[in-house]
Scaffold this motif. Structure first.
Motif, PDB file in Angstrom:
ATOM      1  N   ARG A  12      -1.330   6.205  -8.351  1.00  0.00           N
ATOM      2  CA  ARG A  12      -1.831   6.754  -7.094  1.00  0.00           C
ATOM      3  C   ARG A  12      -1.075   6.186  -5.898  1.00  0.00           C
ATOM      4  O   ARG A  12      -0.876   6.874  -4.902  1.00  0.00           O
ATOM      5  N   ARG A  13      -0.662   4.943  -5.982  1.00  0.00           N
ATOM      6  CA  ARG A  13       0.131   4.365  -4.887  1.00  0.00           C
ATOM      7  C   ARG A  13       1.473   5.085  -4.753  1.00  0.00           C
ATOM      8  O   ARG A  13       1.957   5.305  -3.655  1.00  0.00           O
ATOM      9  N   VAL A  14       2.073   5.425  -5.872  1.00  0.00           N
ATOM     10  CA  VAL A  14       3.340   6.168  -5.836  1.00  0.00           C
ATOM     11  C   VAL A  14       3.110   7.535  -5.208  1.00  0.00           C
ATOM     12  O   VAL A  14       3.877   7.965  -4.335  1.00  0.00           O
ATOM     13  N   ARG A  15       2.049   8.216  -5.617  1.00  0.00           N
ATOM     14  CA  ARG A  15       1.746   9.523  -5.027  1.00  0.00           C
ATOM     15  C   ARG A  15       1.480   9.401  -3.536  1.00  0.00           C
ATOM     16  O   ARG A  15       1.897  10.245  -2.759  1.00  0.00           O
ATOM     17  N   HIS A  47       8.455   3.505   2.745  1.00  0.00           N
ATOM     18  CA  HIS A  47       9.612   4.371   2.968  1.00  0.00           C
ATOM     19  C   HIS A  47      10.836   3.829   2.219  1.00  0.00           C
ATOM     20  O   HIS A  47      11.557   4.589   1.567  1.00  0.00           O
ATOM     21  N   LEU A  48      11.050   2.521   2.318  1.00  0.00           N
ATOM     22  CA  LEU A  48      12.205   1.931   1.638  1.00  0.00           C
ATOM     23  C   LEU A  48      12.087   2.052   0.124  1.00  0.00           C
ATOM     24  O   LEU A  48      13.098   2.264  -0.558  1.00  0.00           O
ATOM     25  N   ALA A  49      10.874   1.934  -0.391  1.00  0.00           N
ATOM     26  CA  ALA A  49      10.676   2.074  -1.840  1.00  0.00           C
ATOM     27  C   ALA A  49      11.069   3.464  -2.324  1.00  0.00           C
ATOM     28  O   ALA A  49      11.510   3.632  -3.464  1.00  0.00           O
ATOM     29  N   ILE A  50      10.909   4.457  -1.462  1.00  0.00           N
ATOM     30  CA  ILE A  50      11.298   5.823  -1.821  1.00  0.00           C
ATOM     31  C   ILE A  50      12.786   6.048  -1.578  1.00  0.00           C
ATOM     32  O   ILE A  50      13.488   6.663  -2.389  1.00  0.00           O
ATOM     33  N   MET A  51      13.299   5.545  -0.461  1.00  0.00           N
ATOM     34  CA  MET A  51      14.666   5.867  -0.059  1.00  0.00           C
ATOM     35  C   MET A  51      15.759   5.066  -0.771  1.00  0.00           C
ATOM     36  O   MET A  51      16.868   5.578  -0.946  1.00  0.00           O
TER      37      MET A  51
END
Length: 102
Positions: A12-15, A47-51
Motif C-alpha cells: 500500500r505504501r508503494v501504491r 518522489h526519489l524512491a520512484i524517480m
C-alpha cells in the motif's frame, strides 16, 4: 519509531507513493503523513524512491556514457525541483483525494 494506527503495509505504501488512493482505514495515517512536521521531506523521499529507478533506466539507454548520465540527472533534478516548488499544491490534492480537509 512506533507505527501509527492505520499504517499501511509495504504494497500500500508503494501504491500511495505512485499516487493511488488508500482505503478509509488508512485515513489517520494519511492525515499524519501530509500534515505532521516533516511532510515535505517525506514527499521528496517518496518522489526519489520512484524517480531513481526511472533515471537508472534512462541511463541504460544506448548512447555515449556522458549523455546517459546527463539525461538521468536532468530527469532527476527537474522532477525533484518540480515537486519541491509545488509541494503545497500536491499536498492539498492528496488531502482532497483522501477526503480530508487541510
Amino acid at each position: 519509531m512506533a507505527r501509527l494506527d492505520g499504517d499501511p503495509g509495504g504494497w500500500r505504501r508503494v501504491r500511495y507513493a505512485l499516487g493511488f488512493r488508500l482505503p478509509a482505514e488508512n485515513r489517520d495515517w494519511v492525515r499524519h503523513d501530509l500534515t505532521d512536521a516533516g511532510w515535505r521531506g517525506r514527499m521528496v523521499l517518496r518522489h526519489l524512491a520512484i524517480m531513481v529507478p526511472v533515471c537508472v533506466g534512462l541511463g541504460s539507454l544506448p548512447a555515449q556514457w556522458w549523455i546517459r548520465v546527463m539525461v538521468g540527472m536532468l530527469a532527476l533534478v527537474a522532477s525533484t525541483f518540480t515537486v519541491v516548488i509545488s509541494a503545497d499544491e500536491l499536498r492539498r490534492s492528496r488531502l482532497r483525494q483522501h477526503g480530508l480537509d487541510q
